[in-house]
Design a protein around this motif. Sequence first.
Motif, short mmCIF file in Angstrom:
data_model
loop_
_atom_site.label_atom_id
_atom_site.label_comp_id
_atom_site.label_asym_id
_atom_site.label_seq_id
_atom_site.Cartn_x
_atom_site.Cartn_y
_atom_site.Cartn_z
N SER A 29 0.82 -1.20 0.00
CA SER A 29 0.00 0.00 0.00
C SER A 29 0.86 1.25 0.00
O SER A 29 1.86 1.34 0.68
N SER A 30 0.44 2.20 -0.79
CA SER A 30 1.20 3.45 -0.90
C SER A 30 1.07 4.26 0.38
O SER A 30 0.03 4.26 1.04
N SER A 31 2.13 4.99 0.73
CA SER A 31 2.10 5.83 1.93
C SER A 31 1.24 7.06 1.71
O SER A 31 0.81 7.70 2.65
N ALA A 32 1.01 7.41 0.44
CA ALA A 32 0.18 8.57 0.12
C ALA A 32 -1.04 8.08 -0.65
O ALA A 32 -1.14 8.25 -1.86
N GLU A 33 -1.96 7.45 0.06
CA GLU A 33 -3.13 6.87 -0.59
C GLU A 33 -4.10 7.98 -1.03
O GLU A 33 -4.19 9.02 -0.37
N PRO A 34 -4.82 7.74 -2.12
CA PRO A 34 -5.79 8.74 -2.58
C PRO A 34 -6.95 8.87 -1.58
O PRO A 34 -7.19 7.96 -0.79
N PRO A 35 -7.67 9.97 -1.60
CA PRO A 35 -8.78 10.16 -0.67
C PRO A 35 -9.90 9.15 -0.94
O PRO A 35 -10.10 8.70 -2.07
N VAL A 36 -10.61 8.81 0.11
CA VAL A 36 -11.73 7.90 -0.01
C VAL A 36 -12.94 8.64 -0.57
O VAL A 36 -13.29 9.72 -0.11
N GLU A 37 -13.57 8.04 -1.59
CA GLU A 37 -14.78 8.60 -2.18
C GLU A 37 -15.89 7.58 -2.10
O GLU A 37 -15.65 6.37 -2.05
N GLN A 38 -17.12 8.04 -2.14
CA GLN A 38 -18.27 7.16 -2.11
C GLN A 38 -18.55 6.64 -3.51
O GLN A 38 -18.94 7.40 -4.40
N LEU A 39 -18.30 5.36 -3.73
CA LEU A 39 -18.58 4.75 -5.02
C LEU A 39 -19.90 4.00 -4.96
O LEU A 39 -20.31 3.51 -3.91
N THR A 40 -20.57 3.93 -6.10
CA THR A 40 -21.79 3.15 -6.24
C THR A 40 -21.66 2.25 -7.46
O THR A 40 -20.70 2.35 -8.22
N LEU A 41 -22.65 1.40 -7.64
CA LEU A 41 -22.66 0.51 -8.81
C LEU A 41 -23.43 1.14 -9.96
O LEU A 41 -24.13 0.45 -10.71
N ALA A 42 -23.29 2.44 -10.12
CA ALA A 42 -23.92 3.13 -11.25
C ALA A 42 -23.37 2.57 -12.56
O ALA A 42 -22.20 2.16 -12.63
N PRO A 43 -24.19 2.52 -13.61
CA PRO A 43 -23.73 1.93 -14.88
C PRO A 43 -22.63 2.73 -15.54
O PRO A 43 -22.41 3.92 -15.24
N GLY A 44 -21.91 2.04 -16.45
CA GLY A 44 -20.90 2.70 -17.26
C GLY A 44 -19.54 2.83 -16.61
O GLY A 44 -18.72 3.64 -17.04
N GLN A 45 -19.26 2.00 -15.59
CA GLN A 45 -17.98 2.08 -14.90
C GLN A 45 -17.16 0.81 -15.10
O GLN A 45 -17.69 -0.28 -15.26
N LEU A 46 -15.85 0.99 -15.05
CA LEU A 46 -14.92 -0.12 -14.89
C LEU A 46 -14.42 -0.05 -13.46
O LEU A 46 -13.74 0.90 -13.07
N LEU A 47 -14.79 -1.02 -12.66
CA LEU A 47 -14.33 -1.12 -11.29
C LEU A 47 -13.22 -2.16 -11.22
O LEU A 47 -13.23 -3.15 -11.97
N PHE A 48 -12.28 -1.97 -10.33
CA PHE A 48 -11.19 -2.93 -10.19
C PHE A 48 -10.51 -2.75 -8.85
O PHE A 48 -10.75 -1.77 -8.13
N ARG A 49 -9.64 -3.66 -8.54
CA ARG A 49 -8.81 -3.57 -7.34
C ARG A 49 -7.52 -2.86 -7.70
O ARG A 49 -6.78 -3.30 -8.60
N SER A 50 -7.23 -1.75 -7.04
CA SER A 50 -5.96 -1.07 -7.24
C SER A 50 -4.87 -1.88 -6.56
O SER A 50 -4.93 -2.13 -5.35
N ASN A 51 -3.86 -2.29 -7.32
CA ASN A 51 -2.78 -3.09 -6.73
C ASN A 51 -1.90 -2.26 -5.80
O ASN A 51 -1.21 -2.81 -4.95
#
Length: 315
Positions: A29-51
């Motif tokens: 895990s990066s020491s400078a992680e991006p901010p947490v945002e509220q995601l939903t399962l709205a259509p038209g997205q590519l969701l994935f696990r950030s390595n």
Amino acid sequence: MRKIVLALAGSILLIGAAVIFTVTARQGSSSAEPPVEQLTLAPGQLLFRSNDTGRVTAVPLADPGGARRSSGMKCDRFAVARQTAVCLAARPGVLPPVTDIMVLDANLAVRHQEALPGTPSRARVSPDGKLVQWTLFVTGDSYAATGFSTRAGLYEVETERLVKTIEELPVFLDGNRYFASDVNYWGITFAPDGNRFYATLGSRGRTYLVEADYARYQGKAIRENVECPSLSPDGTRIAFKKKVGDGVWRLSVLDLATQQETALAETLSVDDQALWQDDRTVLYRLDNDIWAVQADGTSSPRLLARDASSPAVTS
């Protein structure tokens, strides 16, 4: 540039890769992680696990190289269908390994959770969003000569019924009921009707594609050398990895009606359960990135997302 990863032999590679992937992901895990945002399962997205962070991340499907939005949910495997998602997360530092299986709602909030022994391997949600499926690597089964096995299980979202393993699924091979002490299943994939499903059966050094009826809870082996099946949205084809050498697999597509097999344009070894973006395009993880390739065997693979795995498409 994509790298060819030299593989060790068969089953040892599979469990080793799963454990290494999980451990390094937890430590990386990066020491400078991006901010947490509220995601939903709205259509038209590519969701994935950030390595980099292990967090579920989203980009527009039409612009996969665009700005990333990260949730606070950390997973080792992730999958989505309709308004249901599943997150498999290995508990760090726990021996023997334990995986938390979290069933998520449309806001990626946990609606149900199970803790089962094993290391995350595969995850899927049936197209109707009513069944969650997973495969775990499990150590210590006495019948496994290599000291480990796989456990494929199911959870019914509406009824809350849990099937910890489908090992007792009656399967017929060449018209006869198949019995063996070393039977393993992995890579479950369901048809749009929520009843017909496919999985890999491994036994006595061979693998088979099993077609099964969930309501009748019975299946039959229909083809040999098929691993990690993924059923197309129209229910007519199976994307899978075909073993072509020790620890080497070729991504292919099987037409269920004609039994015609098509090798895809990806020529490197792919150890993943592919995902259909649509009826024409197959997504998969290779060298810790997500790639796309045409399902008819034409065109070259194209990079979708770097440092990413477990692709999921919302529709």
